[in-house]
Write a protein that holds these residues in place. Sequence first.
Motif, PDB file in Angstrom:
ATOM      1  N   SER A 197     -49.182  27.640  53.064  1.00 13.91           N
ATOM      2  CA  SER A 197     -48.565  26.650  53.956  1.00 13.91           C
ATOM      3  C   SER A 197     -47.778  27.363  55.044  1.00 13.91           C
ATOM      4  CB  SER A 197     -47.656  25.700  53.174  1.00 13.91           C
ATOM      5  OG  SER A 197     -46.580  26.417  52.599  1.00 13.91           O
ATOM      6  N   ASN A 227     -55.386  18.449  38.544  1.00 13.44           N
ATOM      7  CA  ASN A 227     -55.135  18.480  37.090  1.00 13.44           C
ATOM      8  C   ASN A 227     -56.411  18.837  36.334  1.00 13.44           C
ATOM      9  OD1 ASN A 227     -53.565  15.721  38.212  1.00 13.44           O
ATOM     10  ND2 ASN A 227     -52.257  17.246  37.283  1.00 13.44           N
ATOM     11  N   VAL A 231     -46.404  20.851  59.150  1.00 18.13           N
ATOM     12  CA  VAL A 231     -46.684  21.663  57.958  1.00 18.13           C
ATOM     13  C   VAL A 231     -48.205  21.769  57.849  1.00 18.13           C
ATOM     14  CG1 VAL A 231     -46.404  21.899  55.470  1.00 18.13           C
ATOM     15  CG2 VAL A 231     -44.613  20.784  56.833  1.00 18.13           C
ATOM     16  N   PHE A 274     -51.520  23.286  55.908  1.00 20.51           N
ATOM     17  CA  PHE A 274     -52.051  23.866  54.672  1.00 20.51           C
ATOM     18  C   PHE A 274     -53.442  24.448  54.937  1.00 20.51           C
ATOM     19  CE2 PHE A 274     -49.100  20.668  52.967  1.00 20.51           C
ATOM     20  CZ  PHE A 274     -48.382  21.445  52.065  1.00 20.51           C
ATOM     21  N   GLY A 278     -52.719  29.053  41.774  1.00 21.34           N
ATOM     22  CA  GLY A 278     -51.488  29.616  42.329  1.00 21.34           C
ATOM     23  C   GLY A 278     -50.265  29.116  41.603  1.00 21.34           C
ATOM     24  N   ASP A 279     -49.105  29.563  42.070  1.00 21.22           N
ATOM     25  CA  ASP A 279     -47.841  29.164  41.444  1.00 21.22           C
ATOM     26  C   ASP A 279     -47.641  27.650  41.519  1.00 21.22           C
ATOM     27  OD1 ASP A 279     -46.924  31.531  40.468  1.00 21.22           O
ATOM     28  OD2 ASP A 279     -45.600  31.968  42.151  1.00 21.22           O
ATOM     29  N   SER A 280     -46.787  27.145  40.648  1.00 18.10           N
ATOM     30  CA  SER A 280     -46.388  25.742  40.726  1.00 18.10           C
ATOM     31  C   SER A 280     -45.541  25.543  41.987  1.00 18.10           C
ATOM     32  CB  SER A 280     -45.570  25.352  39.497  1.00 18.10           C
ATOM     33  OG  SER A 280     -46.346  25.494  38.318  1.00 18.10           O
ATOM     34  N   GLY A 281     -45.677  24.370  42.584  1.00 14.84           N
ATOM     35  CA  GLY A 281     -44.817  24.018  43.707  1.00 14.84           C
ATOM     36  C   GLY A 281     -45.290  24.500  45.056  1.00 14.84           C
ATOM     37  N   GLU A 282     -46.559  24.874  45.160  1.00 17.52           N
ATOM     38  CA  GLU A 282     -47.056  25.364  46.442  1.00 17.52           C
ATOM     39  C   GLU A 282     -47.695  24.272  47.286  1.00 17.52           C
ATOM     40  OE1 GLU A 282     -49.478  28.820  45.664  1.00 17.52           O
ATOM     41  OE2 GLU A 282     -47.684  30.071  45.786  1.00 17.52           O
ATOM     42  N   GLY A 283     -47.779  23.066  46.728  1.00 18.78           N
ATOM     43  CA  GLY A 283     -48.304  21.946  47.513  1.00 18.78           C
ATOM     44  C   GLY A 283     -49.722  21.532  47.158  1.00 18.78           C
ATOM     45  N   TYR A 308     -45.105  26.392  58.578  1.00 22.73           N
ATOM     46  CA  TYR A 308     -44.298  25.362  59.226  1.00 22.73           C
ATOM     47  C   TYR A 308     -44.102  25.759  60.673  1.00 22.73           C
ATOM     48  CZ  TYR A 308     -40.423  22.126  60.014  1.00 22.73           C
ATOM     49  OH  TYR A 308     -39.614  21.128  60.500  1.00 22.73           O
ATOM     50  N   ASN A 334     -46.813  14.478  59.435  1.00 20.60           N
ATOM     51  CA  ASN A 334     -46.710  15.828  60.002  1.00 20.60           C
ATOM     52  C   ASN A 334     -47.350  16.894  59.121  1.00 20.60           C
ATOM     53  OD1 ASN A 334     -44.649  15.415  58.075  1.00 20.60           O
ATOM     54  ND2 ASN A 334     -43.461  17.125  58.875  1.00 20.60           N
ATOM     55  N   TYR A 335     -48.103  16.461  58.108  1.00 18.93           N
ATOM     56  CA  TYR A 335     -48.801  17.410  57.225  1.00 18.93           C
ATOM     57  C   TYR A 335     -50.268  17.518  57.658  1.00 18.93           C
ATOM     58  CZ  TYR A 335     -44.772  17.124  54.110  1.00 18.93           C
ATOM     59  OH  TYR A 335     -43.504  17.189  53.583  1.00 18.93           O
TER      60      TYR A 335
END
Lengths: 142, 146
Positions: free
Chosen positions: A127, A84, A134, A136, A33-38, A129, A17-18
């Motif tokens: 992102s 990375n 989801v 991106f 961008g910030d950490s945890g944004e995908g 929903y 579903n992504y």
Amino acid sequence: MKIKPIILDTIQTKHTNYYVDIKVDSNVILITGDSGEGKSAVFSFLQELSTEDNRIKCFNYIDYNKRYKNSIKTSKGKLFVIDNADILLDDNIRKYIATDTQNQYILIGRNPTGLFLTQDNIYELVSSYNNGKVIFTLKKAF
Amino acid sequence: MITVYKKNNIPKDKKIIKLNDVYFNTKTSDLLDSRAEDIISVIDKTKIINKYTIASQFDGTNLNIDKLSTGCKTALNILYNPEVIFDIAECGDNALDVIYSFDVGSVYCDYPMISINMAGVRTYEEDDFRVIKDYDDLKEWWMNEN
């Protein structure tokens, strides 16, 4: 430095579903961008896409001790997606990427040093929903 | 406060962990306790379901804890392994804010990576520690290669 994408200006793929629907207007871009944004999730979806599209080559921390720099320097007509990037790319390979006219690059990281990027080359992930999907996309960071 | 190390100034008996994902997946993931909940909530905006499972922040599905962001893993590495120095090059501003709020921990980067909300850090240089409380002073120390 702004050169139009030489391999792909639109990349679309799905993983359950992504959905990834990204459009780029430069040959080298940095997704930050910030950490945890995908960002790393999107990397994994593009890595999956690379099994069907051999123009796409993906590297991340798993490749840290492998010959990814050699692969970049000996390739033509590839879109390199590098997660990375702050860890994987040293000054020399950054210089190579900045002047490479044979390949395209999507870099995921924070440090633009040595890549000759302008603010126009720097993107952030967005992102959304909707009905279980989801999605991106990218937006300019500045 | 955390301790900051910079290029060419690492004690000989210390090593720097650059691959925070690998260190977290192989070591830190076993150490997590209730202290991790707030950090995961603040940085990755999600919650722990059980020891090795988190909820996806995007659609709520259960994910292995290896799917935490590199920035979140780095913060957790620093918190749970204060004797080890971790590279913070891959941390976003949200992760840096959390890391700079820790009481203990050791961080490294080739270039300045500073939380705008920093209150103070301990810096290491030539076998000496010094407390720096100002953002610009820390940036200047970090960029000075002498």
